[in-house]
Design a protein around this motif. Structure first.
Motif, PDB file in Angstrom:
ATOM      1  N   ILE A  25      66.523  37.521  30.962  1.00  0.00           N
ATOM      2  CA  ILE A  25      66.747  35.648  31.072  1.00  0.00           C
ATOM      3  C   ILE A  25      68.033  35.694  30.164  1.00  0.00           C
ATOM      4  CG2 ILE A  25      65.764  33.590  30.810  1.00  0.00           C
ATOM      5  CD1 ILE A  25      63.045  34.376  30.812  1.00  0.00           C
ATOM      6  N   ASP A  87      66.326  28.352  37.784  1.00  0.00           N
ATOM      7  CA  ASP A  87      67.574  29.294  37.962  1.00  0.00           C
ATOM      8  C   ASP A  87      68.209  28.960  39.300  1.00  0.00           C
ATOM      9  OD1 ASP A  87      69.087  31.609  37.920  1.00  0.00           O
ATOM     10  OD2 ASP A  87      67.509  32.842  38.987  1.00  0.00           O
ATOM     11  N   VAL A  96      67.802  34.030  35.697  1.00  0.00           N
ATOM     12  CA  VAL A  96      66.478  34.984  35.314  1.00  0.00           C
ATOM     13  C   VAL A  96      66.543  36.023  36.701  1.00  0.00           C
ATOM     14  CG1 VAL A  96      63.994  35.022  35.524  1.00  0.00           C
ATOM     15  CG2 VAL A  96      65.232  32.855  34.781  1.00  0.00           C
TER      16      VAL A  96
END
Length: 125
Positions: A25, A87, A96
């Motif tokens: 991430i 995301d 991500v």
């Protein structure tokens, strides 16, 4: 109003911890300054909060049979999906990489957000 502010701060802190702990991430560009990353984190926390308020209840409602059968463990998958949706909405500023990272990040966000809300949202009556 303060409850919304506490939740926003909790989401920002929780997302920051998830970015720090989960290698897949990432937040912002690699060479970005800390101020730029902070602003990006606040925007992503706002997006994540809106996703959790608007989309998550609908997903939980339609996945109610799975939630019952798995005794609530399917919530981890839902949290990961909300992180992946964040995301997708945030674009290149928040990434991500993979479903496993999303589920692990969702778990971290849930735990840290709960802890921060516990500390910040105290009623001193």
């Amino acid at each position: 109003m303060t409850s919304i502010l506490f939740r926003f701060i909790a989401n920002a802190v929780a997302l920051g911890v998830a970015v720090w702990l989960v290698g897949d991430i990432t937040l912002g560009e690699d060479g970005a300054s800390n101020g730029s990353k902070t602003v990006t984190l606040l925007v992503v926390a706002l997006i994540f909060g809106v996703v959790n308020v608007v989309v998550k209840p609908v997903v939980k409602f339609f996945s109610l049979p799975l939630l019952i059968v798995t005794l609530g463990l399917f919530t981890l998958v839902i949290n990961g999906l909300m992180l992946l949706l964040t995301d997708w909405i945030a674009g290149d500023s928040f990434e991500v990489d993979g479903f496993g990272a999303a589920v692990f990040g969702g778990l971290i966000v849930s735990i840290v957000s709960w802890a921060v809300n516990l500390v910040l949202d105290r009623d001193d009556d």
